[in-house]
Design an enzyme around this catalytic site. Structure first.
Site, PDB file in Angstrom:
ATOM      1  N   TYR A 168      -1.178  -0.861  10.762  1.00  0.00           N
ATOM      2  CA  TYR A 168      -1.484  -1.501   9.466  1.00  0.00           C
ATOM      3  C   TYR A 168      -0.339  -1.268   8.481  1.00  0.00           C
ATOM      4  O   TYR A 168       0.161  -2.193   7.841  1.00  0.00           O
ATOM      5  CB  TYR A 168      -2.797  -0.935   8.907  1.00  0.00           C
ATOM      6  CG  TYR A 168      -3.017  -1.244   7.439  1.00  0.00           C
ATOM      7  CD1 TYR A 168      -3.307  -2.542   7.023  1.00  0.00           C
ATOM      8  CD2 TYR A 168      -2.925  -0.240   6.467  1.00  0.00           C
ATOM      9  CE1 TYR A 168      -3.493  -2.831   5.666  1.00  0.00           C
ATOM     10  CE2 TYR A 168      -3.113  -0.517   5.116  1.00  0.00           C
ATOM     11  CZ  TYR A 168      -3.397  -1.812   4.724  1.00  0.00           C
ATOM     12  OH  TYR A 168      -3.578  -2.083   3.386  1.00  0.00           O
TER      13      TYR A 168
ATOM     14  N   SER B  79       0.843  -1.191   0.000  1.00  0.00           N
ATOM     15  CA  SER B  79       0.000   0.000   0.000  1.00  0.00           C
ATOM     16  C   SER B  79       0.878   1.242   0.000  1.00  0.00           C
ATOM     17  O   SER B  79       1.990   1.235   0.566  1.00  0.00           O
ATOM     18  CB  SER B  79      -0.841  -0.018   1.284  1.00  0.00           C
ATOM     19  OG  SER B  79      -1.448   1.240   1.494  1.00  0.00           O
TER      20      SER B  79
ATOM     21  N   LYS C 232       2.565  -3.857   6.542  1.00  0.00           N
ATOM     22  CA  LYS C 232       2.896  -3.916   5.107  1.00  0.00           C
ATOM     23  C   LYS C 232       4.400  -3.751   4.909  1.00  0.00           C
ATOM     24  O   LYS C 232       5.003  -4.443   4.099  1.00  0.00           O
ATOM     25  CB  LYS C 232       2.134  -2.825   4.340  1.00  0.00           C
ATOM     26  CG  LYS C 232       0.634  -3.060   4.272  1.00  0.00           C
ATOM     27  CD  LYS C 232       0.294  -4.242   3.388  1.00  0.00           C
ATOM     28  CE  LYS C 232      -1.178  -4.550   3.358  1.00  0.00           C
ATOM     29  NZ  LYS C 232      -1.491  -5.842   2.735  1.00  0.00           N
TER      30      LYS C 232
HETATM   31  P1  NAD Z   1     -10.783  -7.420   1.546  1.00  0.00           P
HETATM   32  O1  NAD Z   1     -10.934  -7.406   3.012  1.00  0.00           O
HETATM   33  O2  NAD Z   1     -11.997  -7.172   0.700  1.00  0.00           O
HETATM   34  O3  NAD Z   1     -10.140  -8.807   1.074  1.00  0.00           O
HETATM   35  C1  NAD Z   1      -9.238  -9.519   1.881  1.00  0.00           C
HETATM   36  C2  NAD Z   1      -9.640 -10.989   1.806  1.00  0.00           C
HETATM   37  O4  NAD Z   1      -8.733 -11.748   2.607  1.00  0.00           O
HETATM   38  C3  NAD Z   1     -11.045 -11.256   2.356  1.00  0.00           C
HETATM   39  O5  NAD Z   1     -11.747 -12.097   1.456  1.00  0.00           O
HETATM   40  C4  NAD Z   1     -10.794 -11.953   3.696  1.00  0.00           C
HETATM   41  O6  NAD Z   1     -11.837 -12.856   4.026  1.00  0.00           O
HETATM   42  C5  NAD Z   1      -9.473 -12.653   3.418  1.00  0.00           C
HETATM   43  N1  NAD Z   1      -8.653 -12.915   4.605  1.00  0.00           N
HETATM   44  C6  NAD Z   1      -8.327 -12.042   5.595  1.00  0.00           C
HETATM   45  N2  NAD Z   1      -7.528 -12.631   6.501  1.00  0.00           N
HETATM   46  C7  NAD Z   1      -7.339 -13.910   6.053  1.00  0.00           C
HETATM   47  C8  NAD Z   1      -6.615 -15.012   6.551  1.00  0.00           C
HETATM   48  N3  NAD Z   1      -5.925 -14.934   7.708  1.00  0.00           N
HETATM   49  N4  NAD Z   1      -6.633 -16.177   5.854  1.00  0.00           N
HETATM   50  C9  NAD Z   1      -7.334 -16.278   4.698  1.00  0.00           C
HETATM   51  N5  NAD Z   1      -8.057 -15.273   4.187  1.00  0.00           N
HETATM   52  C10 NAD Z   1      -8.052 -14.092   4.855  1.00  0.00           C
HETATM   53  O7  NAD Z   1      -9.633  -6.375   1.174  1.00  0.00           O
HETATM   54  P2  NAD Z   1      -9.215  -5.767  -0.230  1.00  0.00           P
HETATM   55  O8  NAD Z   1      -9.662  -4.354  -0.265  1.00  0.00           O
HETATM   56  O9  NAD Z   1      -9.603  -6.674  -1.318  1.00  0.00           O
HETATM   57  O10 NAD Z   1      -7.642  -5.742  -0.041  1.00  0.00           O
HETATM   58  C11 NAD Z   1      -6.837  -6.815  -0.483  1.00  0.00           C
HETATM   59  C12 NAD Z   1      -5.389  -6.556  -0.091  1.00  0.00           C
HETATM   60  O11 NAD Z   1      -4.977  -5.322  -0.649  1.00  0.00           O
HETATM   61  C13 NAD Z   1      -5.154  -6.442   1.416  1.00  0.00           C
HETATM   62  O12 NAD Z   1      -3.932  -7.056   1.715  1.00  0.00           O
HETATM   63  C14 NAD Z   1      -5.069  -4.952   1.649  1.00  0.00           C
HETATM   64  O13 NAD Z   1      -4.279  -4.649   2.762  1.00  0.00           O
HETATM   65  C15 NAD Z   1      -4.410  -4.494   0.361  1.00  0.00           C
HETATM   66  N6  NAD Z   1      -4.728  -3.086   0.058  1.00  0.00           N
HETATM   67  C16 NAD Z   1      -6.032  -2.712  -0.075  1.00  0.00           C
HETATM   68  C17 NAD Z   1      -6.331  -1.380  -0.328  1.00  0.00           C
HETATM   69  C18 NAD Z   1      -7.760  -0.932  -0.461  1.00  0.00           C
HETATM   70  O14 NAD Z   1      -8.002   0.258  -0.449  1.00  0.00           O
HETATM   71  N7  NAD Z   1      -8.738  -1.817  -0.604  1.00  0.00           N
HETATM   72  C19 NAD Z   1      -5.294  -0.439  -0.464  1.00  0.00           C
HETATM   73  C20 NAD Z   1      -3.973  -0.868  -0.333  1.00  0.00           C
HETATM   74  C21 NAD Z   1      -3.691  -2.219  -0.081  1.00  0.00           C
HETATM   75  C1  UD1 Z   2      -6.911   5.002   3.778  1.00  0.00           C
HETATM   76  C2  UD1 Z   2      -5.902   4.567   4.778  1.00  0.00           C
HETATM   77  C3  UD1 Z   2      -4.699   4.015   4.040  1.00  0.00           C
HETATM   78  C4  UD1 Z   2      -5.110   2.884   3.115  1.00  0.00           C
HETATM   79  C5  UD1 Z   2      -6.187   3.397   2.161  1.00  0.00           C
HETATM   80  C6  UD1 Z   2      -6.714   2.281   1.320  1.00  0.00           C
HETATM   81  C7  UD1 Z   2      -6.291   6.023   6.725  1.00  0.00           C
HETATM   82  C8  UD1 Z   2      -5.733   7.107   7.581  1.00  0.00           C
HETATM   83  N1  UD1 Z   2      -5.547   5.689   5.653  1.00  0.00           N
HETATM   84  O1  UD1 Z   2      -6.309   5.972   2.978  1.00  0.00           O
HETATM   85  O2  UD1 Z   2      -3.737   3.537   4.945  1.00  0.00           O
HETATM   86  O3  UD1 Z   2      -4.014   2.392   2.375  1.00  0.00           O
HETATM   87  O4  UD1 Z   2      -7.276   3.920   2.936  1.00  0.00           O
HETATM   88  O5  UD1 Z   2      -7.568   2.791   0.342  1.00  0.00           O
HETATM   89  O6  UD1 Z   2      -7.334   5.456   7.014  1.00  0.00           O
HETATM   90  N2  UD1 Z   2     -12.678  11.082   3.763  1.00  0.00           N
HETATM   91  C9  UD1 Z   2     -13.715  11.893   4.169  1.00  0.00           C
HETATM   92  N3  UD1 Z   2     -14.828  11.314   4.707  1.00  0.00           N
HETATM   93  C10 UD1 Z   2     -14.953   9.945   4.841  1.00  0.00           C
HETATM   94  C11 UD1 Z   2     -13.890   9.125   4.416  1.00  0.00           C
HETATM   95  C12 UD1 Z   2     -12.754   9.730   3.891  1.00  0.00           C
HETATM   96  O7  UD1 Z   2     -13.648  13.111   4.070  1.00  0.00           O
HETATM   97  O8  UD1 Z   2     -15.977   9.462   5.346  1.00  0.00           O
HETATM   98  C13 UD1 Z   2     -11.490  11.718   3.155  1.00  0.00           C
HETATM   99  C14 UD1 Z   2     -10.185  11.448   3.881  1.00  0.00           C
HETATM  100  O9  UD1 Z   2      -9.959  12.412   4.863  1.00  0.00           O
HETATM  101  C15 UD1 Z   2      -9.183  11.493   2.712  1.00  0.00           C
HETATM  102  C16 UD1 Z   2      -9.982  10.972   1.515  1.00  0.00           C
HETATM  103  O10 UD1 Z   2     -11.355  11.145   1.866  1.00  0.00           O
HETATM  104  O11 UD1 Z   2      -8.815  12.824   2.449  1.00  0.00           O
HETATM  105  C17 UD1 Z   2      -9.722   9.512   1.201  1.00  0.00           C
HETATM  106  O12 UD1 Z   2      -9.917   8.756   2.396  1.00  0.00           O
HETATM  107  P1  UD1 Z   2      -9.896   7.141   2.384  1.00  0.00           P
HETATM  108  O13 UD1 Z   2     -10.785   6.646   1.314  1.00  0.00           O
HETATM  109  O14 UD1 Z   2     -10.152   6.678   3.780  1.00  0.00           O
HETATM  110  O15 UD1 Z   2      -8.417   6.793   1.923  1.00  0.00           O
HETATM  111  P2  UD1 Z   2      -6.994   7.273   2.545  1.00  0.00           P
HETATM  112  O16 UD1 Z   2      -7.143   8.141   3.708  1.00  0.00           O
HETATM  113  O17 UD1 Z   2      -6.181   7.768   1.419  1.00  0.00           O
END
Ligand code: NAD
Ligand code: UD1
Length: 346
Positions: free
Chosen positions: A148, A124, A152
């Site tokens: 978190y 991330s 990572k």
């Molecule tokens: P998500 O929660 O929708 O998907 C994660 C999946 O992993 C789920 O299906 C959950 O059931 C499964 N899981 C969790 N712990 C587990 C375990 N111990 N064993 C087996 N399965 C397990 O999340 P996502 O948004 O799809 O994110 C996927 C990956 O991408 C994560 O590692 C997250 O940290 C990373 N990531 C996500 C975002 C985002 O904004 N969504 C941003 C940056 C990084």
């Molecule tokens: C958040 C996480 C980041 C993670 C990312 C995944 C935090 C502090 N950071 O990032 O670690 O990798 O999600 O996508 O949680 N906002 C509002 N109102 C809301 C929600 C968000 O104003 O209800 C604003 C936030 O202040 C920010 C922007 O929207 O400026 C995006 O927020 P969000 O979607 O939570 O993502 P990040 O903060 O970038």
């Protein structure tokens, strides 16, 4: 030969399954469904017309992982499984270190034991911490500011050490910016449990009337309209980047057997710009109220995308309008996410 996708039932994982199946690869999903619903996998099969192999299990269970990898002759792993809520990680850090760090350690041990040494890891942009310069390049210092983000970074370090220790490993670390949107079919999308932490799913629930209004966290940042600026990337572009990255692994020389790459668009949009774009995409009002800043938030964060372009021959090509209209299509078709469907099947 199959690809193992851990966390394949989740938001990004389910979209990745679609891309990989559509490219002709065989996919095994390994998920404990702690934050997902098996219904997402039925939808993946519906979209692609192909079947998945589904193994319910926890990545902390090394022996089950080894059995699964041998049973399906896996050749590589796309590793999404883990916990991802920043706030929760400060309240319950042990759960995050257990799932994300120990879980990944067990996965890597199972891979090593079975000779499966190709991995793509979901990192991330949060590993960079407070940006010292923008856009964020992969060379920016790594200084995450919450548990978190530290999980990572620890996993990234573990992967770099592993790759350096044995030239048979091929490791791709992908640093996501802000994944949003949904598959254009409206069959799969983001389905957060409870109150969404992230902006886009919250806006979508306001537009459907499930929530009254959006809280905008601060309008006094040094940005063009005072609200936070982020690099939102369509989830389908993001998973296409995984396909490119996975293909790249096979071409890496043993002298340079790992890489870390940003997956973003390089464009930043403010919270208010997102609200307006969603109103246009959905033709619905999104009422909002400006409240206090959220602790831990930065003013601006967006990617330098040059390395992804050069190394992976990949760029994101879906725009903000696509992100909003695809999210709207998904939430309109599934106002209660996957739960409604699985309840009616019970
Ligand atoms: P998500 O929660 O929708 O998907 C994660 C999946 O992993 C789920 O299906 C959950 O059931 C499964 N899981 C969790 N712990 C587990 C375990 N111990 N064993 C087996 N399965 C397990 O999340 P996502 O948004 O799809 O994110 C996927 C990956 O991408 C994560 O590692 C997250 O940290 C990373 N990531 C996500 C975002 C985002 O904004 N969504 C941003 C940056 C990084
Ligand atoms: C958040 C996480 C980041 C993670 C990312 C995944 C935090 C502090 N950071 O990032 O670690 O990798 O999600 O996508 O949680 N906002 C509002 N109102 C809301 C929600 C968000 O104003 O209800 C604003 C936030 O202040 C920010 C922007 O929207 O400026 C995006 O927020 P969000 O979607 O939570 O993502 P990040 O903060 O970038």
């Amino acid at each position: 030969m199959s690809i193992l996708i851990t966390g394949g039932a989740g938001y990004i994982g389910s979209h990745c399954c679609v891309s990989f199946l559509e490219s002709g690869l065989d996919v095994v999903v390994f998920d404990n469904f702690s934050n997902s619903n098996p219904e997402s996998l039925k939808r993946v099969e519906q979209i692609t017309g192909r079947s998945l192999k589904i193994e319910q299990g926890d990545i902390r269970d090394q022996s089950t992982l080894e059995t699964v990898m041998k049973r399906h002759a896996c050749e590589g792993v796309i590793h999404f499984a883990g916990l991802k809520a920043v706030g929760e990680s400060s309240q319950d850090p042990l759960a995050y270190y257990d799932n994300n760090v120990i879980g990944t350690h067990r996965l890597l041990s199972a891979m090593d034991a079975t000779g499966v040494r190709k991995l793509i890891f979901s990192s991330s942009a949060t590993v960079y911490g407070e940006p010292k310069s923008l856009p964020l390049t992969e060379e920016h210092s790594l200084n995450p500011v919450n548990p978190y983000g530290r999980t990572k970074l620890f996993v990234e370090d573990m992967l770099r050490d592993l790759a350096a220790s044995n030239s048979e490993w091929r490791v791709g670390i992908l640093r996501y910016f802000n994944p949003v949107g949904a598959h254009s079919s409206g069959l799969i999308g983001e389905d957060p449990l409870g109150v969404p932490n992230n902006l886009m799913p919250f806006i979508a629930q306001v537009a459907t009337g499930r929530r009254e209004r959006l809280n905008v966290f601060g309008d006094d940042y040094p940005t063009r309209d005072g609200t936070g600026v982020r690099d939102y990337i369509h989830v389908v572009d993001l998973v296409e980047g995984h396909l490119q990255a996975y293909e790249k692994l096979a071409k890496l020389p043993s002298s340079s057997n790992s890489f870390s790459v940003n997956l973003g668009t390089g464009n930043g949009y403010s919270v208010l710009e997102m609200v307006k774009a969603f109103e246009r995409g959905s033709n619905q009002p999104v009422p909002y109220e400006v409240v206090e800043r959220r602790s831990g938030d930065v003013a601006e964060c967006y990617a330098d995308t040059q390395k992804a372009e050069e190394l992976l021959a990949w760029t994101a090509d879906r725009n903000l309008g696509d992100m909003c209209s695809d999210t709207w299509h998904w939430v309109r078709k599934n106002p209660l996410g996957y739960a409604a469907e699985s309840d009616s099947n019970d």
